[in-house]
Enzyme design. Structure first.
Site, PDB file in Angstrom:
ATOM      1  N   HIS A  11       0.861  -1.184   0.000  1.00 29.52           N
ATOM      2  CA  HIS A  11       0.000   0.000   0.000  1.00 29.52           C
ATOM      3  C   HIS A  11       0.891   1.225   0.000  1.00 29.52           C
ATOM      4  CE1 HIS A  11      -4.078   1.647   1.753  1.00 29.52           C
ATOM      5  NE2 HIS A  11      -3.673   2.321   0.686  1.00 29.52           N
ATOM      6  N   VAL A  47      -2.378   1.969  -4.677  1.00 31.13           N
ATOM      7  CA  VAL A  47      -1.888   3.343  -4.633  1.00 31.13           C
ATOM      8  C   VAL A  47      -3.097   4.264  -4.470  1.00 31.13           C
ATOM      9  CG1 VAL A  47      -0.411   5.065  -5.699  1.00 31.13           C
ATOM     10  CG2 VAL A  47      -0.055   2.643  -6.205  1.00 31.13           C
ATOM     11  N   GLU A  48      -3.100   5.008  -3.370  1.00 29.26           N
ATOM     12  CA  GLU A  48      -4.314   5.722  -2.963  1.00 29.26           C
ATOM     13  C   GLU A  48      -4.125   7.241  -2.991  1.00 29.26           C
ATOM     14  OE1 GLU A  48      -7.591   5.480   0.686  1.00 29.26           O
ATOM     15  OE2 GLU A  48      -6.026   3.969   0.467  1.00 29.26           O
ATOM     16  N   VAL A  49      -5.043   7.906  -3.674  1.00 33.98           N
ATOM     17  CA  VAL A  49      -5.211   9.362  -3.672  1.00 33.98           C
ATOM     18  C   VAL A  49      -3.905  10.097  -3.975  1.00 33.98           C
ATOM     19  CG1 VAL A  49      -6.299  11.308  -2.480  1.00 33.98           C
ATOM     20  CG2 VAL A  49      -7.016   9.002  -1.931  1.00 33.98           C
TER      21      VAL A  49
END
Length: 296
Positions: free
Chosen positions: A148, A192-194
């Site tokens: 993450h 992969v976040e924001v």
């Protein structure tokens, strides 16, 4: 579930490929069929965008599989493993990465043990927010691991809270280095976040990891949204990166209003003598009541 480890056979029949499935054996020794293997997912990288969701119920999982979702994430609670196991059974042919709690493993040994526990009930991979040391240990043990990067909500105090990450150069380089570190640790994928769409697009070209984008625009190999967001399960406000394709929250509100109105009508008809009507009651046969009264 048929399992090699218990000697009960059950190897899937040949020919499942015509349905787009692969015959597999899980790390826990269970036979099954899946739409993707790790190799298949890697082969798709850079060729087409896959779609992914995270269901919270067996009904959502079954609906997602029927609709043709490519991959799923499933929240795995080691204290209540039956919740994830039930979702696995509801969508038996879909590749699933079980998302394990960050604080459930405090050492490399515990990380491997937790990974094996999840794999033993049907996970095809593990999604985690672990350190590279833990990921390396689990990967060395043969567990497919997804890391993450970007905004990691449980670690968001390090990046300034629940906000977009990577909009300044230092953060952009940091995200790239984090992903390369996960790659070196043996992960096969990374959520992969924001982060900015263009940034994820460039990073995806420069890593062998399969990139799952949630709030990273179209820059990843997989487009990921929670089932809650897709189905509109909750009231606003909604995450900026999400889209509601249905409004089940309103439907549930409407259903609740219908329940209330139904009970009100029942109460009113009983009080007004409208219920029960003749069609709802059992008539005593002729003479029964007279005989009954005489008897008592």
């Amino acid at each position: 579930m048929a399992s090699h480890s218990t000697g009960d056979g059950g190897i899937p029949k040949r020919g499942v490929g015509k349905n787009g499935l692969k015959r597999v054996m899980s790390l826990g020794g269970a036979y099954g069929t899946r739409n993707y293997t790790i190799k298949d997912l890697r082969d798709c990288k850079g060729k087409r965008t896959l779609v992914e969701t995270l269901p919270f119920s067996t009904e959502e999982a079954a609906a997602a599989e029927e609709a043709g979702i490519d991959t799923m994430k499933v929240r795995f609670d080691p204290n209540q493993p039956e919740l994830a196991a039930n979702i696995r059974q509801a969508a038996p042919n879909t590749f699933m990465a079980f998302s394990v709690p960050l604080v459930a493993a405090a050492s490399e040994v515990e990380a491997v043990r937790l990974g094996y526990q999840a794999m033993s009930i049907g996970a095809d991979a593990i999604m985690c927010q672990w350190s590279p040391k833990f990921i390396s240990a689990a990967a060395d043990a043969g567990i497919p691991i997804q890391g993450h990067a970007g905004l990691v909500p449980r670690k968001s105090t390090w990046t300034g809270g629940l906000r977009a990450v990577g909009k300044v150069l230092d953060e952009a380089v940091w995200i790239y280095n984090e992903i390369k570190t996960l790659e070196e640790a043996g992960a096969y994928a990374v959520e992969v976040e924001v982060i900015p769409e263009q940034l994820l697009s460039e990073i995806s070209k420069r890593t062998t990891l399969i990139t799952s984008s949630i709030g990273g625009g179209s820059g990843g190999d997989i487009q990921f949204l929670f089932a809650d967001d897709i189905l509109g399960n909750n009231a606003p406000p909604y995450p900026r990166h999400s889209k509601q394709y249905r409004n089940l929250f309103k439907m549930r509100q409407d259903m609740q209003l219908e329940r209330v109105e139904g009970f009100k009508e029942f109460i009113a008809e009983v009080q007004n003598g409208k219920f029960p009507e003749k069609k709802h009651i059992i008539e005593a046969p002729s003479g029964l009541i007279e005989d009954f009264l005489a008897k008592i």
